[in-house]
Design an enzyme around this catalytic site. Structure first.
Site, mmCIF file in Angstrom:
data_model
loop_
_atom_site.group_PDB
_atom_site.id
_atom_site.type_symbol
_atom_site.label_atom_id
_atom_site.label_comp_id
_atom_site.label_asym_id
_atom_site.label_seq_id
_atom_site.Cartn_x
_atom_site.Cartn_y
_atom_site.Cartn_z
ATOM 1 N N CYS A 9 0.523 2.365 8.836
ATOM 2 C CA CYS A 9 1.140 1.471 7.864
ATOM 3 C C CYS A 9 0.691 0.024 8.028
ATOM 4 O O CYS A 9 0.590 -0.497 9.111
ATOM 5 C CB CYS A 9 2.660 1.594 7.912
ATOM 6 S SG CYS A 9 3.424 1.043 9.430
ATOM 7 N N CYS A 64 2.275 -2.120 15.666
ATOM 8 C CA CYS A 64 2.220 -1.844 14.223
ATOM 9 C C CYS A 64 1.540 -2.973 13.454
ATOM 10 O O CYS A 64 1.805 -4.148 13.687
ATOM 11 C CB CYS A 64 3.637 -1.632 13.706
ATOM 12 S SG CYS A 64 3.724 -1.421 11.921
ATOM 13 N N GLU A 124 0.806 -1.217 0.000
ATOM 14 C CA GLU A 124 0.000 0.000 0.000
ATOM 15 C C GLU A 124 0.841 1.269 0.000
ATOM 16 O O GLU A 124 1.984 1.277 0.455
ATOM 17 C CB GLU A 124 -0.941 -0.022 1.202
ATOM 18 C CG GLU A 124 -0.236 -0.317 2.501
ATOM 19 C CD GLU A 124 -1.205 -0.657 3.622
ATOM 20 O OE1 GLU A 124 -1.733 -1.785 3.616
ATOM 21 O OE2 GLU A 124 -1.413 0.192 4.490
ATOM 22 N N CYS A 154 6.655 -7.005 7.440
ATOM 23 C CA CYS A 154 7.846 -6.485 8.110
ATOM 24 C C CYS A 154 8.319 -7.497 9.140
ATOM 25 O O CYS A 154 7.523 -8.131 9.821
ATOM 26 C CB CYS A 154 7.541 -5.156 8.797
ATOM 27 S SG CYS A 154 9.025 -4.420 9.536
ATOM 28 N N HIS A 202 9.939 6.483 19.584
ATOM 29 C CA HIS A 202 8.769 5.937 20.289
ATOM 30 C C HIS A 202 8.967 5.660 21.772
ATOM 31 O O HIS A 202 8.027 5.260 22.464
ATOM 32 C CB HIS A 202 8.221 4.684 19.613
ATOM 33 C CG HIS A 202 7.879 4.886 18.155
ATOM 34 N ND1 HIS A 202 7.558 6.106 17.611
ATOM 35 C CD2 HIS A 202 7.817 4.010 17.120
ATOM 36 C CE1 HIS A 202 7.320 5.981 16.313
ATOM 37 N NE2 HIS A 202 7.479 4.720 15.998
ATOM 38 N N CYS A 210 3.513 8.312 0.800
ATOM 39 C CA CYS A 210 4.114 7.410 1.770
ATOM 40 C C CYS A 210 4.240 6.046 1.076
ATOM 41 O O CYS A 210 3.247 5.464 0.648
ATOM 42 C CB CYS A 210 3.184 7.350 2.976
ATOM 43 S SG CYS A 210 3.694 6.203 4.208
HETATM 44 N N1 SAH Z 1 9.765 0.602 9.394
HETATM 45 C C1 SAH Z 1 9.972 2.000 9.362
HETATM 46 C C2 SAH Z 1 9.070 2.734 8.385
HETATM 47 C C3 SAH Z 1 7.666 2.281 8.279
HETATM 48 S S1 SAH Z 1 6.662 2.586 9.680
HETATM 49 C C4 SAH Z 1 9.852 2.585 10.748
HETATM 50 O O1 SAH Z 1 9.457 1.866 11.652
HETATM 51 O O2 SAH Z 1 10.195 3.752 10.900
HETATM 52 C C5 SAH Z 1 6.363 4.321 9.551
HETATM 53 C C6 SAH Z 1 5.981 4.972 10.842
HETATM 54 O O3 SAH Z 1 4.645 4.609 11.218
HETATM 55 C C7 SAH Z 1 6.876 4.571 11.996
HETATM 56 O O4 SAH Z 1 7.249 5.707 12.729
HETATM 57 C C8 SAH Z 1 5.973 3.679 12.782
HETATM 58 O O5 SAH Z 1 6.373 3.547 14.098
HETATM 59 C C9 SAH Z 1 4.635 4.344 12.598
HETATM 60 N N2 SAH Z 1 3.479 3.536 12.981
HETATM 61 C C10 SAH Z 1 3.337 2.198 12.923
HETATM 62 N N3 SAH Z 1 2.127 1.826 13.388
HETATM 63 C C11 SAH Z 1 1.490 2.956 13.753
HETATM 64 C C12 SAH Z 1 0.215 3.235 14.327
HETATM 65 N N4 SAH Z 1 -0.644 2.271 14.579
HETATM 66 N N5 SAH Z 1 -0.097 4.537 14.600
HETATM 67 C C13 SAH Z 1 0.774 5.529 14.305
HETATM 68 N N6 SAH Z 1 1.979 5.331 13.770
HETATM 69 C C14 SAH Z 1 2.347 4.053 13.495
HETATM 70 FE FE1 SF4 Z 2 8.211 -2.709 10.809
HETATM 71 FE FE2 SF4 Z 2 6.066 -1.399 11.668
HETATM 72 FE FE3 SF4 Z 2 8.206 -1.648 13.249
HETATM 73 FE FE4 SF4 Z 2 8.323 -0.031 11.087
HETATM 74 S S1 SF4 Z 2 7.008 0.242 12.894
HETATM 75 S S2 SF4 Z 2 9.855 -1.551 11.769
HETATM 76 S S3 SF4 Z 2 7.006 -1.192 9.683
HETATM 77 S S4 SF4 Z 2 6.909 -3.338 12.518
#
Ligand code: SAH
Ligand code: SF4
Length: 402
Positions: A382, A168, A133, A161, A265, A154
């Site tokens: 994501c 996530c 996506e 992953c 985070h 994005c």
């Molecule tokens: N794997 C990379 C990039 C993809 S995730 C990373 O972790 O940075 C992109 C962003 O979306 C990351 O900052 C991740 O922590 C955030 N993200 C994941 N799940 C989320 C959620 N449920 N609500 C808000 N942000 C989220």
């Molecule tokens: Fe993977 Fe989601 Fe963690 Fe980014 S935030 S590393 S996409 S599991």
């Protein structure tokens, strides 16, 4: 080359089997058909390398004289044709040579969802039926890069992953495979085609961990950035990582001025390891060292992403520690209220708590912003849309809620 095994029906009844023989850039499909005591077979050579994974100098090696490579790039990224046959100013023999050696993949739009604030989410099917996506965010002042950011996309870098962050959706069903460079480039081109808009800002924040797919990512970024390619400036390209320290250093050592966002985070090892398993491999100390190295090499500020999750990482103490890390790095902080994921219990803090957290950062002279959630109603966090679709929870194909 490796030979796959084929087993035949011992009784000699009619049966057929595909045997795949892989070379680096080709797949040879052998179809065996066994009927009675007669064996027939046919051979199909399928090129594996996609033309949109190649750089101009690689195209030059295939297309002679070398100005032909420029013509091909023009067909691909300016005129945006979808087949070799449409490259009408190339000699017929060259078009045949290209078709014999390269494939011309497309990603198929499965669903488009738009929300009230016109954030749009695109679900794509890849040639092997995997789903990925992309999200189009129309105008996002000061989100990443310069304050005039417009039309941000994005982009996903992997199917699923492997990093399994607890909050996530992307990691919930594990990791399937890396995206190839053309599949990364094609997300941008497909979204531009579908939306009729030109994209001028790219964030690698879709599904997957971009730095775990380093080579394909860099190859794609070079195509996205090149004047002969899509032509988007490196300063308008942001990679988000969960904190792969060695790859951050590697990125710092290469020439492109790409921006970096780090998904922090949590400001302490104890909480971070609980919600992000990657922290047990590269702890905050190692990660922040790598960030410092990146900043010093690139002479640019990085961004810390910080999801606010109620009762997990939203305390005053976490805010104070985060402020310390951010000040030491001169990093900006993006606070993101947690976006609910179906099947997970996490929630976002109250608005008051979010504002208090922001106020603590600001009072410590940290450049911080509380990001408005975009596209919450279309499962914009994501990996969520793919997950819903794969688990059969979503409505059927091609719809728009805009
Ligand atoms: N794997 C990379 C990039 C993809 S995730 C990373 O972790 O940075 C992109 C962003 O979306 C990351 O900052 C991740 O922590 C955030 N993200 C994941 N799940 C989320 C959620 N449920 N609500 C808000 N942000 C989220
Ligand atoms: Fe993977 Fe989601 Fe963690 Fe980014 S935030 S590393 S996409 S599991």
């Amino acid at each position: 080359m490796h030979l796959a095994e084929a087993r035949f029906n011992e009784k000699g009844y009619s049966t057929a089997k595909h045997v795949r023989i892989s070379e680096r850039d080709q797949e040879i499909l052998v179809r065996l058909h066994f009927a009675g005591n007669q064996l027939d077979f046919s051979v199909h050579v399928v090129p594996l390398i996609d033309i949109k994974s190649l750089h101009l100098d690689e195209l030059r090696r295939i297309a002679q004289p070398s100005y032909r490579a420029g013509q091909i790039a023009d067909w691909l990224y300016q005129k945006r044709v979808t087949s070799f046959a449409e490259m009408t100013n190339l000699p017929h023999a060259l078009r045949t040579k290209l078709a014999d050696n390269l494939c011309f993949g497309k990603i198929e739009v499965v669903r488009v969802l738009g929300s009230k604030d016109t954030t749009r989410k695109f679900l794509f099917r890849l040639s092997d039926n995997n789903l990925i996506e992309s999200v189009l965010i129309p105008a996002s002042p000061a989100l990443y890069g310069s304050p005039s950011d417009r039309r941000t996309i994005c982009v996903s870098t992997q199917v699923g992953c492997a990093y399994g962050c607890k909050f996530c959706a992307s990691g919930l069903d594990g990791w399937k495979r890396n995206l190839r460079a053309n599949e990364i480039v094609n997300q941008i081109m497909a979204v531009e085609e579908e939306s009729g808009e030109r994209i001028d800002n790219i964030v690698f924040m879709g599904m997957g961990e971009p730095l775990a797919n380093y080579d394909n990512l860099l190859r794609a970024i070079q195509i996205i950035n090149a004047p002969w390619g899509i032509g988007i400036g490196a300063r308008h390209i942001t990679i988000s990582t969960s904190g792969l320290a060695p790859q951050i250093r590697k990125l710092a050592d290469q020439a492109l001025q790409i921006r970096l966002a780090v998904s922090l985070h949590s400001a302490s090892d104890e909480i971070r390891s609980r919600i992000m398993p990657v922290n047990r491999k590269y702890n905050l100390g190692a990660l922040l060292d790598a960030c410092r190295y990146f900043t010093s090499r690139k002479k640019q500020r990085i961004t810390f992403e910080y999801i606010l999750i109620a009762q997990v990482n939203d305390s005053d103490e976490q805010a104070r520690q985060l402020a310390k890390h951010a000040r030491a790095q001169e990093a900006k902080v993006n606070l993101i209220p947690y976006n609910r994921v179906e099947g997970l219990d996490w929630t976002q803090p109250s608005i008051d708590r979010q504002k208090k957290f922001l106020a603590i950062l600001r009072s410590a002279d940290v450049r911080a912003a509380l990001r408005r959630e975009k596209g919450d109603d279309i499962a914009a966090a994501c990996g969520q849309l793919r997950l819903q679709t794969e688990r059969g929870l979503a409505a059927p194909a091609l719809e728009s809620t805009g």
